[in-house]
Design a protein around this motif. Structure first.
Motif, PDB file in Angstrom:
ATOM      1  N   THR A 254       9.621  10.450  -5.632  1.00 20.13           N
ATOM      2  CA  THR A 254       9.017  11.491  -6.458  1.00 20.13           C
ATOM      3  C   THR A 254       9.816  12.794  -6.420  1.00 20.13           C
ATOM      4  O   THR A 254       9.620  13.654  -7.269  1.00 20.13           O
ATOM      5  CB  THR A 254       7.572  11.786  -6.015  1.00 20.13           C
ATOM      6  OG1 THR A 254       7.551  12.054  -4.612  1.00 20.13           O
ATOM      7  CG2 THR A 254       6.668  10.619  -6.338  1.00 20.13           C
TER       8      THR A 254
ATOM      9  N   ARG B 137       2.290   2.194  -3.313  1.00 18.94           N
ATOM     10  CA  ARG B 137       1.357   2.774  -4.271  1.00 18.94           C
ATOM     11  C   ARG B 137       1.029   4.231  -3.986  1.00 18.94           C
ATOM     12  O   ARG B 137       0.276   4.853  -4.724  1.00 18.94           O
ATOM     13  CB  ARG B 137       0.057   1.960  -4.292  1.00 18.94           C
ATOM     14  CG  ARG B 137       0.226   0.563  -4.888  1.00 18.94           C
ATOM     15  CD  ARG B 137      -1.137  -0.076  -5.153  1.00 18.94           C
ATOM     16  NE  ARG B 137      -1.856  -0.344  -3.904  1.00 18.94           N
ATOM     17  CZ  ARG B 137      -1.784  -1.491  -3.246  1.00 18.94           C
ATOM     18  NH1 ARG B 137      -1.010  -2.474  -3.685  1.00 18.94           N
ATOM     19  NH2 ARG B 137      -2.479  -1.664  -2.131  1.00 18.94           N
ATOM     20  N   THR B 138       1.603   4.798  -2.936  1.00 20.66           N
ATOM     21  CA  THR B 138       1.310   6.190  -2.610  1.00 20.66           C
ATOM     22  C   THR B 138       2.082   7.142  -3.526  1.00 20.66           C
ATOM     23  O   THR B 138       2.969   6.730  -4.285  1.00 20.66           O
ATOM     24  CB  THR B 138       1.677   6.492  -1.147  1.00 20.66           C
ATOM     25  OG1 THR B 138       3.112   6.402  -0.987  1.00 20.66           O
ATOM     26  CG2 THR B 138       0.991   5.512  -0.190  1.00 20.66           C
ATOM     27  N   SER B 139       1.754   8.420  -3.386  1.00 16.66           N
ATOM     28  CA  SER B 139       2.378   9.449  -4.231  1.00 16.66           C
ATOM     29  C   SER B 139       3.830   9.724  -3.858  1.00 16.66           C
ATOM     30  O   SER B 139       4.485  10.545  -4.496  1.00 16.66           O
ATOM     31  CB  SER B 139       1.575  10.754  -4.143  1.00 16.66           C
ATOM     32  OG  SER B 139       1.529  11.215  -2.798  1.00 16.66           O
ATOM     33  N   ALA B 140       4.341   9.044  -2.828  1.00 19.55           N
ATOM     34  CA  ALA B 140       5.733   9.254  -2.434  1.00 19.55           C
ATOM     35  C   ALA B 140       6.702   8.630  -3.431  1.00 19.55           C
ATOM     36  O   ALA B 140       7.884   8.986  -3.462  1.00 19.55           O
ATOM     37  CB  ALA B 140       5.987   8.680  -1.046  1.00 19.55           C
ATOM     38  N   TRP B 141       6.195   7.699  -4.247  1.00 20.58           N
ATOM     39  CA  TRP B 141       7.066   6.968  -5.160  1.00 20.58           C
ATOM     40  C   TRP B 141       6.547   7.061  -6.585  1.00 20.58           C
ATOM     41  O   TRP B 141       5.337   7.103  -6.826  1.00 20.58           O
ATOM     42  CB  TRP B 141       7.165   5.487  -4.745  1.00 20.58           C
ATOM     43  CG  TRP B 141       7.371   5.329  -3.264  1.00 20.58           C
ATOM     44  CD1 TRP B 141       6.455   4.919  -2.348  1.00 20.58           C
ATOM     45  CD2 TRP B 141       8.557   5.659  -2.545  1.00 20.58           C
ATOM     46  NE1 TRP B 141       6.986   4.948  -1.091  1.00 20.58           N
ATOM     47  CE2 TRP B 141       8.287   5.405  -1.179  1.00 20.58           C
ATOM     48  CE3 TRP B 141       9.817   6.128  -2.901  1.00 20.58           C
ATOM     49  CZ2 TRP B 141       9.226   5.607  -0.178  1.00 20.58           C
ATOM     50  CZ3 TRP B 141      10.749   6.325  -1.908  1.00 20.58           C
ATOM     51  CH2 TRP B 141      10.461   6.064  -0.565  1.00 20.58           C
ATOM     52  N   ARG B 142       7.460   7.067  -7.511  1.00 20.66           N
ATOM     53  CA  ARG B 142       7.105   7.127  -8.926  1.00 20.66           C
ATOM     54  C   ARG B 142       7.539   5.839  -9.612  1.00 20.66           C
ATOM     55  O   ARG B 142       8.692   5.415  -9.487  1.00 20.66           O
ATOM     56  CB  ARG B 142       7.782   8.320  -9.596  1.00 20.66           C
ATOM     57  CG  ARG B 142       7.540   8.375 -11.101  1.00 20.66           C
ATOM     58  CD  ARG B 142       8.086   9.635 -11.713  1.00 20.66           C
ATOM     59  NE  ARG B 142       7.893   9.653 -13.156  1.00 20.66           N
ATOM     60  CZ  ARG B 142       8.134  10.701 -13.927  1.00 20.66           C
ATOM     61  NH1 ARG B 142       8.576  11.818 -13.379  1.00 20.66           N
ATOM     62  NH2 ARG B 142       7.957  10.625 -15.228  1.00 20.66           N
TER      63      ARG B 142
ATOM     64  N   ALA C 182       0.838  -1.208   0.000  1.00 19.45           N
ATOM     65  CA  ALA C 182       0.000   0.000   0.000  1.00 19.45           C
ATOM     66  C   ALA C 182       0.872   1.258   0.000  1.00 19.45           C
ATOM     67  O   ALA C 182       0.573   2.240  -0.685  1.00 19.45           O
ATOM     68  CB  ALA C 182      -0.935  -0.014   1.198  1.00 19.45           C
ATOM     69  N   GLN C 183       1.949   1.252   0.786  1.00 21.82           N
ATOM     70  CA  GLN C 183       2.831   2.411   0.828  1.00 21.82           C
ATOM     71  C   GLN C 183       3.530   2.627  -0.524  1.00 21.82           C
ATOM     72  O   GLN C 183       3.760   3.758  -0.944  1.00 21.82           O
ATOM     73  CB  GLN C 183       3.877   2.224   1.928  1.00 21.82           C
ATOM     74  CG  GLN C 183       3.319   2.326   3.338  1.00 21.82           C
ATOM     75  CD  GLN C 183       4.343   1.952   4.395  1.00 21.82           C
ATOM     76  OE1 GLN C 183       5.188   1.073   4.157  1.00 21.82           O
ATOM     77  NE2 GLN C 183       4.257   2.586   5.558  1.00 21.82           N
TER      78      GLN C 183
ATOM     79  N   TYR D 106      11.066   1.676  -9.173  1.00 17.81           N
ATOM     80  CA  TYR D 106      10.510   2.911  -8.624  1.00 17.81           C
ATOM     81  C   TYR D 106      11.628   3.897  -8.273  1.00 17.81           C
ATOM     82  O   TYR D 106      12.783   3.514  -8.107  1.00 17.81           O
ATOM     83  CB  TYR D 106       9.695   2.618  -7.356  1.00 17.81           C
ATOM     84  CG  TYR D 106       8.469   1.782  -7.593  1.00 17.81           C
ATOM     85  CD1 TYR D 106       7.207   2.366  -7.732  1.00 17.81           C
ATOM     86  CD2 TYR D 106       8.564   0.394  -7.667  1.00 17.81           C
ATOM     87  CE1 TYR D 106       6.079   1.589  -7.946  1.00 17.81           C
ATOM     88  CE2 TYR D 106       7.435  -0.389  -7.883  1.00 17.81           C
ATOM     89  CZ  TYR D 106       6.193   0.219  -8.017  1.00 17.81           C
ATOM     90  OH  TYR D 106       5.086  -0.549  -8.234  1.00 17.81           O
TER      91      TYR D 106
END
Length: 281
Positions: A34, A19-24, A16-17, A31
């Motif tokens: 970001t 898939r957050t916006s913290a990673w691209r 879940a983490q 990955y």
């Protein structure tokens, strides 16, 4: 940059983490943070080191890693892998299966990349041929490779694309300051007009006047590719002063735009009329 499955397995992130916006997501299971400046070079490093370990960055992507911007950020990353590699198609990556000799690769910032000469040969394989010549011109002009060395290596090639590579190396000159200048030069050469001199320095009585993109010195005709409108007032004034110097030295200047390149017959006819016109004393 990291493999998502590895950090999840190590307990550093949960799915879940990840898939957050913290990673691209750069590639499948690859990955980056970001906050990272993701350009084509970083994507090439990621593809060769994480997505397909053992791959060699080649072609336009190798040129980027050597400081020549032949590819934009989201252009496909070009990699060379062994013939035995079973990797399938990956979005954003172009794979070439070819055996590379040990002296055709080197390591740059931790990533395997083709040598300058090998990179140049791969650039010459690009299609259409005009694009290959434009890429090779820019790479040679950058000083990363010697054109004579490229031609010598091309002469010894065998197999697929060897004829095109030799053709591209033969017509490249490494002088053009933009891809469109290369395309303009190739158009003029194919048209049957006399071959123009690239990056000609105009002098008047021994005094430097200007350097022009292409020229027929004996006719005192200069051809300038006008790629963009110079809206800056200072640049506009400098361009006008330069044009005035050329005119005062007895030169006629023809400005060519992208529209002209799409109407080659009209452009060639206009230049032919100028070349056939009586020269002033």
């Amino acid at each position: 940059m990291f493999r998502g499955s590895l950090v999840v397995r190590a307990g550093l992130l949960t799915p879940a983490q990840l898939r957050t916006s913290a990673w691209r997501r750069l590639f499948p299971d690859v990955y980056a943070c970001t906050t990272a400046d993701v350009d084509h070079g970083l994507r090439a490093h990621a593809a060769a080191r994480l997505l397909l370990p053992g791959a060699v960055v080649s072609g336009r992507s190798a040129a980027v890693l050597r400081g020549v911007d032949l590819a934009d950020r989201d252009d496909v990353v070009t990699l060379t892998v062994p013939v035995s590699c079973r990797a399938g198609a990956v979005a954003g990556v172009s794979l070439t299966r070819r055996a590379l000799a040990a002296d055709q690769t080197t390591v740059r910032h931790g990533t395997r990349v083709t040598t300058p000469v090998r990179t140049a040969l791969d650039l010459a394989r690009r299609r259409p041929v005009e694009d290959a010549v434009a890429d090779l011109d820019r790479f040679v002009r950058s000083g990363r490779v010697d054109l004579a060395a490229v031609r010598a290596a091309a002469a010894g090639l065998t197999g697929r694309d060897c004829r095109q590579v030799r053709q591209v190396a033969a017509v490249a000159d490494g002088l053009a300051e933009s891809p469109q200048e290369t395309r303009l030069r190739l158009l003029l050469v194919r048209s049957g007009l006399p071959a123009p001199v690239a990056q000609h320095v105009v002098r008047d009585g021994g005094r430097f006047v200007a350097r022009v993109d292409l020229a027929w010195p004996e006719h005192r005709i200069a051809i300038e590719y006008d790629g963009a409108w110079h809206g800056d007032p200072a640049q506009f004034r400098a361009d006008r002063r330069r044009l005035n110097r050329l005119t005062a030295a007895g030169w006629r200047v023809v400005f060519v735009t992208a529209t002209d390149l799409h109407r080659p017959d009209a452009l060639v006819a206009r230049l032919r009329r100028l070349l056939d016109a009586p020269r002033s004393a």
